[in-house]
Design a protein around this motif. Structure first.
Motif, PDB file in Angstrom:
ATOM      1  N   ASP A   1      -0.392  -5.148  -6.023  1.00  0.00           N
ATOM      2  CA  ASP A   1      -0.412  -6.598  -6.694  1.00  0.00           C
ATOM      3  C   ASP A   1      -1.634  -6.567  -7.249  1.00  0.00           C
ATOM      4  O   ASP A   1      -2.856  -6.341  -6.747  1.00  0.00           O
ATOM      5  N   ASN A   2      -1.817  -7.546  -8.497  1.00  0.00           N
ATOM      6  CA  ASN A   2      -3.213  -7.825  -9.239  1.00  0.00           C
ATOM      7  C   ASN A   2      -3.032  -9.091  -9.751  1.00  0.00           C
ATOM      8  O   ASN A   2      -2.561  -9.636 -10.701  1.00  0.00           O
ATOM      9  N   SER A   3      -3.672  -9.918  -8.671  1.00  0.00           N
ATOM     10  CA  SER A   3      -3.566 -11.575  -9.368  1.00  0.00           C
ATOM     11  C   SER A   3      -4.926 -12.151  -9.784  1.00  0.00           C
ATOM     12  O   SER A   3      -5.810 -11.497  -9.608  1.00  0.00           O
TER      13      SER A   3
ATOM     14  N   TYR B   1       3.042  -8.540  -0.350  1.00  0.00           N
ATOM     15  CA  TYR B   1       2.798  -7.818   1.030  1.00  0.00           C
ATOM     16  C   TYR B   1       3.900  -8.035   1.958  1.00  0.00           C
ATOM     17  O   TYR B   1       4.249  -6.971   2.671  1.00  0.00           O
ATOM     18  N   LYS B   2       4.312  -9.207   2.274  1.00  0.00           N
ATOM     19  CA  LYS B   2       5.428  -9.339   3.101  1.00  0.00           C
ATOM     20  C   LYS B   2       6.768  -8.576   3.064  1.00  0.00           C
ATOM     21  O   LYS B   2       7.190  -7.756   3.665  1.00  0.00           O
ATOM     22  N   TYR B   3       7.167  -8.764   1.710  1.00  0.00           N
ATOM     23  CA  TYR B   3       8.445  -8.104   1.554  1.00  0.00           C
ATOM     24  C   TYR B   3       8.236  -6.660   1.084  1.00  0.00           C
ATOM     25  O   TYR B   3       9.167  -5.577   1.651  1.00  0.00           O
ATOM     26  N   ALA B   4       7.142  -6.115   0.956  1.00  0.00           N
ATOM     27  CA  ALA B   4       6.859  -4.680   0.644  1.00  0.00           C
ATOM     28  C   ALA B   4       6.824  -3.976   1.974  1.00  0.00           C
ATOM     29  O   ALA B   4       7.373  -2.999   2.179  1.00  0.00           O
ATOM     30  N   ALA B   5       6.218  -4.513   2.851  1.00  0.00           N
ATOM     31  CA  ALA B   5       5.980  -4.108   4.167  1.00  0.00           C
ATOM     32  C   ALA B   5       7.201  -4.069   5.022  1.00  0.00           C
ATOM     33  O   ALA B   5       7.588  -3.017   5.736  1.00  0.00           O
TER      34      ALA B   5
ATOM     35  N   ASN C   1      -2.201 -16.808  -6.790  1.00  0.00           N
ATOM     36  CA  ASN C   1      -3.423 -15.869  -6.130  1.00  0.00           C
ATOM     37  C   ASN C   1      -3.201 -16.064  -4.687  1.00  0.00           C
ATOM     38  O   ASN C   1      -3.830 -14.787  -4.261  1.00  0.00           O
ATOM     39  N   VAL C   2      -2.668 -16.685  -4.056  1.00  0.00           N
ATOM     40  CA  VAL C   2      -2.607 -16.551  -2.583  1.00  0.00           C
ATOM     41  C   VAL C   2      -0.992 -16.385  -2.086  1.00  0.00           C
ATOM     42  O   VAL C   2      -0.675 -15.511  -1.319  1.00  0.00           O
ATOM     43  N   ARG C   3      -0.345 -17.423  -2.303  1.00  0.00           N
ATOM     44  CA  ARG C   3       1.140 -17.275  -1.966  1.00  0.00           C
ATOM     45  C   ARG C   3       1.760 -16.030  -2.464  1.00  0.00           C
ATOM     46  O   ARG C   3       2.655 -15.317  -1.924  1.00  0.00           O
ATOM     47  N   GLY C   4       1.711 -15.865  -3.864  1.00  0.00           N
ATOM     48  CA  GLY C   4       2.492 -14.538  -4.488  1.00  0.00           C
ATOM     49  C   GLY C   4       1.917 -13.352  -3.546  1.00  0.00           C
ATOM     50  O   GLY C   4       2.590 -12.414  -3.633  1.00  0.00           O
ATOM     51  N   VAL C   5       0.570 -13.178  -3.323  1.00  0.00           N
ATOM     52  CA  VAL C   5      -0.026 -12.025  -2.797  1.00  0.00           C
ATOM     53  C   VAL C   5       0.498 -11.761  -1.294  1.00  0.00           C
ATOM     54  O   VAL C   5       1.196 -10.603  -1.125  1.00  0.00           O
ATOM     55  N   MET C   6       0.699 -12.953  -0.659  1.00  0.00           N
ATOM     56  CA  MET C   6       1.229 -12.897   0.642  1.00  0.00           C
ATOM     57  C   MET C   6       2.604 -12.597   0.614  1.00  0.00           C
ATOM     58  O   MET C   6       3.181 -11.413   1.342  1.00  0.00           O
ATOM     59  N   LEU C   7       3.408 -12.755  -0.405  1.00  0.00           N
ATOM     60  CA  LEU C   7       4.886 -12.584  -0.457  1.00  0.00           C
ATOM     61  C   LEU C   7       5.080 -11.204  -0.687  1.00  0.00           C
ATOM     62  O   LEU C   7       5.896 -10.525  -0.345  1.00  0.00           O
TER      63      LEU C   7
ATOM     64  N   ILE D   1      -0.372  -0.226   1.067  1.00  0.00           N
ATOM     65  CA  ILE D   1      -0.153  -1.524   0.198  1.00  0.00           C
ATOM     66  C   ILE D   1      -1.574  -1.630  -0.413  1.00  0.00           C
ATOM     67  O   ILE D   1      -2.609  -1.785   0.359  1.00  0.00           O
ATOM     68  N   ILE D   2      -1.596  -1.885  -1.358  1.00  0.00           N
ATOM     69  CA  ILE D   2      -2.663  -1.878  -2.498  1.00  0.00           C
ATOM     70  C   ILE D   2      -3.051  -3.346  -3.209  1.00  0.00           C
ATOM     71  O   ILE D   2      -2.136  -3.682  -3.766  1.00  0.00           O
ATOM     72  N   GLY D   3      -4.321  -4.154  -2.629  1.00  0.00           N
ATOM     73  CA  GLY D   3      -4.314  -5.277  -3.357  1.00  0.00           C
ATOM     74  C   GLY D   3      -5.738  -5.218  -3.966  1.00  0.00           C
ATOM     75  O   GLY D   3      -6.772  -4.589  -3.901  1.00  0.00           O
TER      76      GLY D   3
END
Length: 67
Positions: free
Chosen positions: A10-12, A40-44, A32-38, A56-58
């Motif tokens: 992700d790149n926010s 990571y969550k669904y990718a994991a 910036n926050v919720r989008g990144v968390m989602l 997982i790369i942020g």
């Protein structure tokens, strides 16, 4: 069809400024926050169902524009 995920990234980076409203801030926070968390969550979750692991790369920025 099954899709495999091995390297989600992700790149926010929406940036608030001095004229930001509460609605603007909510949008920035959402991306910036919720989008990144989602991301990571669904990718994991998907990666755990697969036969092999992954990474997982942020990528994030702390720079800001002040007007």
């Amino acid at each position: 069809m099954t899709v495999s995920v091995y390297i989600p990234m992700d790149n926010s980076g929406l940036q608030p400024n001095l004229s930001v409203t509460v609605d603007d801030y909510e949008r920035v926070f959402s991306v910036n926050v919720r989008g990144v968390m989602l991301c990571y969550k669904y990718a994991a979750k998907q990666m755990l169902t697969q036969d092999r692991g992954g990474r997982i790369i942020g990528i994030h920025s702390c720079s800001r524009a002040v007007y």
